[in-house]
Motif scaffolding. Structure first.
Motif, PDB file in Angstrom:
ATOM      1  N   THR A   1      37.641 -62.110 -29.692  1.00  0.00           N
ATOM      2  CA  THR A   1      38.160 -62.572 -30.988  1.00  0.00           C
ATOM      3  C   THR A   1      39.663 -62.330 -31.041  1.00  0.00           C
ATOM      4  O   THR A   1      40.142 -61.257 -30.672  1.00  0.00           O
ATOM      5  CB  THR A   1      37.486 -61.812 -32.146  1.00  0.00           C
TER       6      THR A   1
ATOM      7  N   THR B   1      34.262 -61.655 -36.729  1.00  0.00           N
ATOM      8  CA  THR B   1      34.646 -62.315 -35.488  1.00  0.00           C
ATOM      9  C   THR B   1      35.019 -63.780 -35.698  1.00  0.00           C
ATOM     10  O   THR B   1      35.525 -64.415 -34.777  1.00  0.00           O
ATOM     11  CB  THR B   1      33.502 -62.247 -34.469  1.00  0.00           C
ATOM     12  N   ARG B   2      34.751 -64.321 -36.867  1.00  0.00           N
ATOM     13  CA  ARG B   2      35.146 -65.689 -37.177  1.00  0.00           C
ATOM     14  C   ARG B   2      35.309 -65.836 -38.684  1.00  0.00           C
ATOM     15  O   ARG B   2      34.774 -65.051 -39.463  1.00  0.00           O
ATOM     16  CB  ARG B   2      34.123 -66.709 -36.659  1.00  0.00           C
TER      17      ARG B   2
ATOM     18  N   TYR C   1      40.233 -65.035 -38.348  1.00  0.00           N
ATOM     19  CA  TYR C   1      39.561 -64.594 -37.129  1.00  0.00           C
ATOM     20  C   TYR C   1      39.133 -65.818 -36.324  1.00  0.00           C
ATOM     21  O   TYR C   1      38.418 -66.686 -36.831  1.00  0.00           O
ATOM     22  CB  TYR C   1      38.338 -63.736 -37.471  1.00  0.00           C
TER      23      TYR C   1
ATOM     24  N   SER D   1      37.715 -66.365 -42.310  1.00  0.00           N
ATOM     25  CA  SER D   1      38.969 -65.912 -42.913  1.00  0.00           C
ATOM     26  C   SER D   1      38.666 -65.169 -44.199  1.00  0.00           C
ATOM     27  O   SER D   1      37.575 -65.270 -44.769  1.00  0.00           O
ATOM     28  CB  SER D   1      39.893 -67.101 -43.198  1.00  0.00           C
TER      29      SER D   1
ATOM     30  N   SER E   1      34.585 -64.773 -43.948  1.00  0.00           N
ATOM     31  CA  SER E   1      34.340 -64.158 -42.638  1.00  0.00           C
ATOM     32  C   SER E   1      32.843 -63.914 -42.468  1.00  0.00           C
ATOM     33  O   SER E   1      32.079 -63.902 -43.443  1.00  0.00           O
ATOM     34  CB  SER E   1      35.114 -62.854 -42.504  1.00  0.00           C
TER      35      SER E   1
ATOM     36  N   ALA F   1      42.533 -62.126 -33.875  1.00  0.00           N
ATOM     37  CA  ALA F   1      42.647 -61.962 -35.330  1.00  0.00           C
ATOM     38  C   ALA F   1      44.100 -61.716 -35.708  1.00  0.00           C
ATOM     39  O   ALA F   1      44.852 -61.079 -34.960  1.00  0.00           O
ATOM     40  CB  ALA F   1      41.774 -60.804 -35.811  1.00  0.00           C
TER      41      ALA F   1
END
Length: 706
Positions: A511, A469-470, A503, A472, A462, A513
Motif C-alpha cells: 500500500t 489499505t485502500r 490509500y 480515502s 477507507s 499512503a
C-alpha cells in the motif's frame, strides 16, 4: 501376452508404492509461474492446491535445521493443478491456453515451474441489454457493470454484470426483478456477443416491517431506527442500510434484514413485507485494558456501559482512563529515566510531571427527532499534559448532535462549557505578552470559563479503521470561543483544521499512503498590560512532532520553543560563551504555533516469509509549524525527515516501531534567566549553532500513523 508383460516391466520398473515401499516425500523448495500476463502470480497461486514451503524452510541457512513449515509435493494434486489453471484461464476468456510444467527433483526436495502459454483471449464484441427502458438508464448500466466492449470475455464478470443489473432494478422498487443472460462465442474469430434481458416484475411498496428476535428492546425501537417505512417504494440498498444502522446501535449481536416474501402472490401483487431478524447482545458490559506508548508510558482503561437505558436503545457509558503510570506524580516510580524517556524532560517541571486522567460519563440518544440524527450528552473531569508544553485541568459538559447527510457523510455540531486551568512555563507568557514577572504570570494559571461551539464532518471511505489499505478519509473541524458565548476574555479564538488521507493498493499486500493536514488559528487583539496583543490559549495552539506527526522529532519537539536557565538547578557559567548546543539542565518548553502544515508519504509492504504478519514501511514526513504574522507560509520552517519502520499484526491493529532520521540543528528560541521573581532575556535565538545535529528518533505505538 505374458512375454509382452514381462518386457514392459523390464523397461519400466514397478513404482515403489506398488511394491509396498513408501516413496520419499519431497519438500517443495520453490514454485514459480512464467508466461502469465493476464493474471498475477498471487491469483494463480491461490487457485491451486500445491504451495511452496515457508520462507525459513526454503532459505539454505535455516532449512537444514528444520526451521519453517514444510509443504510436500502431492503428485495427484499437482496433476490436478494443471487442470485448475486451464479452467481458470478458460473461464477468464483464454480458450487456447496451454499449461506445461517443469519439476526439478533432488533426493528430498522439488522445485516446480508452471509454463503458461495464454494465447489470445476471446473479446467482447457487443453487449445487448433489453427490458431496462423506463427503469434504469442504459448509460448508467453500461458504466456500472464490470464488463465492457473490448474486454476479455470473463464469465465471472459476466455473472457480476447480471447481479449489478438486478440490484439496480431492485433499488428502484422492483423487489422480484430477474436478469436472463446468454452469450455466443465464436472460437474461430475469438469474439463474444453477450445479452442481458431484465424482467422487472411488478413494482412494489413496503406494506409492513416484521421484527423478530427482540427481548428487552421493543420492536418499535427497531422500526424507527431503520430507513424502511410502510408505503415507501422497495429498495434493496435500504435493506443493507437498515442492517448497518441496527449494528451501529451496539445492542445487537446479529442482524439480518430480508424480504419476507420469496415470490409475489400473483401478477397484480404490488406489496411486500420486510423481515428484520435480530439477536440482542449483552446489554451490560465491563471492559478493562492496559497498554504502553512512548508518550503515555504505562496506561490503563476501565469502562462500564448499559444499553437500552430508559428504553429506546439509549446507552449510558462511564469510562475512566489514566496514563503516565510510573512517570507522573503521585504514582511516579522513576520510569521516565528508562522505560519512558520521552517524559524525562517533563520531570524538570513540577506542573507537568503529573498523572494524566480522564473520567467521562455519557448518555447517547440514537433517535433525536429523526432516525438521521443522534445526540450525546457528556460530563467529564480530566487532566491532560502535552510533553514540554503545558498541563490542562478541566471540568466539562458537552452536548453533540450528529446528523447523517444524503451523501453518507455525518456532520457533527457541538457545544461545550468548561472550567479550565492551564499550567505552563512562565517564559511562554514572557515571550508572547512580555509578562516577565513570575507573580504576574501566575494569573494565566487561574481557573477560567471556556464556552465553545464546534462543527465538523468525517467522510471515511477507507476499508479499515486500524489498518487501511485502500480508499480515502477526509475530515474537517472548526471551533469558536468568544465572550459572546460566555468565554473568559483570555479564551477567545477561531480554529480550523482539515485532513485528507488516501490509500492506494499496489499488488495484493503493498500500500502507498499519503496524508495532508493543515490548520490555522486566529484570535482578537486584546489590551493587556498596556499592550495591544493577540493571545491564543496554549491548549488550542498547534504542536508538531511525534509518532503520528513528523516522526523525525519527539512529541511536540518541532516548532517554536523557549528556554529557561534556573540558577538553583544548574551552573549557568559559560552557557552563552558556548552556545553551539543546548546546555544540560536548561528547561525547554514548546510554545506551539498558530499555523500548521504536515504532509506524510508512506510505502507499506510485507516482509517475505511471514505470511503478511510482519510488514515494513518506508516513509517521508514533511512539516512546518510557525507563528503566522504577515507571511501566510514560511518555507524556512519546513522540515523533512525520512525513516523506516516495522509493523507487527495484532488483533488490536498493527504494533508499530518507527525510526526516523533528523539532520537539523536544535530549534532556536529565546533564552531566559530566572532571577528571583523576574525572567531576564539573555539570547533571542539560542543556541547559535546552525550545524546539523544528525540523530535517529524512535517511536513505538499501536495503529498506523494515519
Amino acid at each position: 501376452m505374458s512375454v509382452f508383460a514381462t518386457a514392459w516391466r523390464a523397461g519400466h520398473p514397478t513404482p515403489l508404492h506398488a511394491q509396498g515401499v513408501e516413496e520419499p516425500r519431497l519438500v517443495i523448495r520453490g514454485l514459480d509461474f512464467s508466461g502469465n500476463h493476464a493474471m498475477d502470480n498471487y491469483t494463480l497461486g491461490i487457485s491451486i492446491a500445491t504451495t511452496k514451503s515457508a520462507w525459513l524452510a526454503r532459505f539454505p541457512l535455516t532449512s537444514w535445521i528444520g526451521a519453517g513449515e514444510k509443504r510436500y509435493l502431492d503428485e495427484t494434486e499437482f496433476r490436478r493443478d494443471v487442470l485448475r489453471l486451464i479452467l481458470l484461464y478458460r473461464v477468464s476468456g483464454y480458450l487456447q491456453v496451454r499449461v506445461d510444467t517443469i519439476v526439478r527433483r533432488t533426493k528430498d526436495a522439488a522445485r516446480i515451474q508452471f509454463l503458461i502459454h495464454e494465447g489470445p483471449p476471446v473479446r467482447v464484441h457487443a453487449i445487448d441489454i433489453a427490458g431496462v427502458e423506463g427503469i434504469v438508464p442504459l448509460r448508467d448500466l453500461l458504466r456500472d457493470i464490470p464488463l465492457a466492449v473490448g474486454d476479455p470475455f470473463n464469465r465471472i464478470r459476466f455473472e457480476w454484470a447480471a447481479d449489478t443489473m438486478r440490484a439496480a432494478a431492485r433499488d428502484r422498487g422492483y423487489p422480484f426483478a430477474e436478469v436472463f443472460r446468454s452469450y455466443d462465442v465464436n472460437e474461430d474469430s475469438l469474439i463474444a456477443r453477450v445479452r442481458f434481458e431484465l424482467d422487472p416484475g411488478v413494482r412494489g411498496r413496503v406494506d409492513s416491517v416484521i421484527v423478530e428476535g427482540t427481548r428487552e428492546i421493543a420492536p418499535p425501537v427497531v422500526r424507527r431506527v431503520i430507513p424502511i417505512r410502510p408505503g415507501a417504494w422497495f429498495s434493496q440498498s435500504a435493506l443493507y442500510r437498515s442492517q448497518r444502522d441496527l449494528y451501529r446501535l451496539g445492542v445487537f449481536g446479529y442482524v439480518n434484514v430480508t424480504l419476507a416474501d420469496s415470490a409475489p402472490e400473483g401478477p397484480a401483487d404490488s406489496t411486500v413485507a420486510v423481515r428484520v431478524q435480530v439477536t440482542e447482545g449483552r446489554l451490560r458490559n465491563v471492559r478493562v485494558g492496559v497498554g504502553y506508548g512512548t508518550v503515555d508510558c504505562l496506561r490503563a482503561l476501565a469502562s462500564w456501559s448499559a444499553s437500552n437505558v430508559l428504553g429506546g436503545g439509549r446507552v449510558l457509558d462511564v469510562t475512566a482512563r489514566v496514563s503516565k503510570l510510573g512517570a507522573g506524580d503521585p504514582l511516579a516510580a522513576g520510569f521516565e529515566t528508562w522505560l519512558c524517556k520521552a517524559l524525562q524532560k517533563d520531570a524538570e517541571s513540577p506542573d507537568r510531571f503529573k498523572l494524566n486522567y480522564n473520567l467521562t460519563a455519557s448518555f447517547q440518544e440514537p433517535y433525536l427527532f429523526s432516525r438521521l440524527m443522534r445526540g450525546t450528552l457528556a460530563v467529564s473531569a480530566e487532566r491532560h499534559t502535552e510533553i514540554q508544553a503545558y498541563r490542562r485541568d478541566a471540568y466539562s459538559a458537552n452536548l453533540t448532535v450528529t446528523r447523517e447527510t444524503r451523501w453518507d457523510v455525518p456532520v457533527t455540531a457541538g457545544y461545550s462549557l468548561s472550567l479550565t486551568q492551564t499550567f505552563a512555563e512562565p517564559a511562554i507568557f514572557c515571550s508572547f505578552l512580555s509578562v516577565c514577572r513570575l507573580e504576574d504570570a501566575e494569573q494565566f494559571s487561574n481557573r477560567r470559563l471556556q464556552s465553545m461551539v464546534t462543527l465538523g464532518f468525517v467522510r471515511d471511505r477507507s476499508n479499515s479503521v486500524l489498518d487501511p489499505t485502500r480508499g480515502s478519509a477526509l475530515s474537517a473541524e472548526a471551533r469558536y470561543a468568544s465572550r459572546l458565548l460566555g468565554s473568559d476574555s483570555l479564551i477567545q479564538f477561531a480554529r480550523g483544521v482539515a485532513e485528507i488521507a488516501v490509500y492506494y493498493p499496489i499488488g495484493r499486500r503493498t500500500t502507498f499512503a499519503w496524508r495532508l493536514r493543515g490548520g490555522s488559528i486566529i484570535s482578537p487583539r486584546l489590551g493587556f498590560s498596556g499592550q495591544d496583543v493577540t493571545y491564543i490559549p496554549l491548549s488550542e495552539r498547534f504542536y508538531a512532532g511525534g509518532a503520528n506527526s513528523v516522526r523525525g522529532y519527539g512529541q511536540n519537539q518541532m516548532g517554536p520553543v523557549v528556554r529557561v536557565m534556573d540558577p538553583d538547578r544548574m551552573d549557568t557559567t559559560g552557557v552563552l560563551q558556548d552556545s553551539t548546543t543546548v546546555a544540560p539542565g536548561i528547561i525547554t518548553a514548546a510554545t506551539g504555533g498558530n499555523s500548521l502544515l504536515i504532509a506524510n508519504a508512506e510505502l507499506r509492504f510485507p516482509l517475505p516469509g511471514f505470511g503478511g504478519r510482519l510488514m515494513a514501511a518506508a516513509f517521508v514526513d514533511v512539516g512546518q509549524l510557525f507563528e503566522r504574522d504577515t507571511v501566510l507560509v514560511d518555507l524556512s520552517k519546513t522540515r523533512v525527515t525520512p525513516g523506516v519502520g516495522i509493523r507487527i499484526a495484532t488483533p488490536l491493529g498493527p504494533m508499530r516501531v518507527d525510526v526516523a532520521f533528523n539532520g537539523y540543528p536544535p530549534e532556536q528560541g529565546r533564552l531566559y534567566l530566572k532571577q528571583g521573581q523576574q525572567l531576564v532575556l539573555l539570547d533571542d535565538a539560542y543556541p547559535r549553532s546552525s550545524t546539523a545535529r544528525r540523530h535517529l528518533q524512535f517511536h513505538f505505538s499501536v495503529g498506523q500513523a494515519f
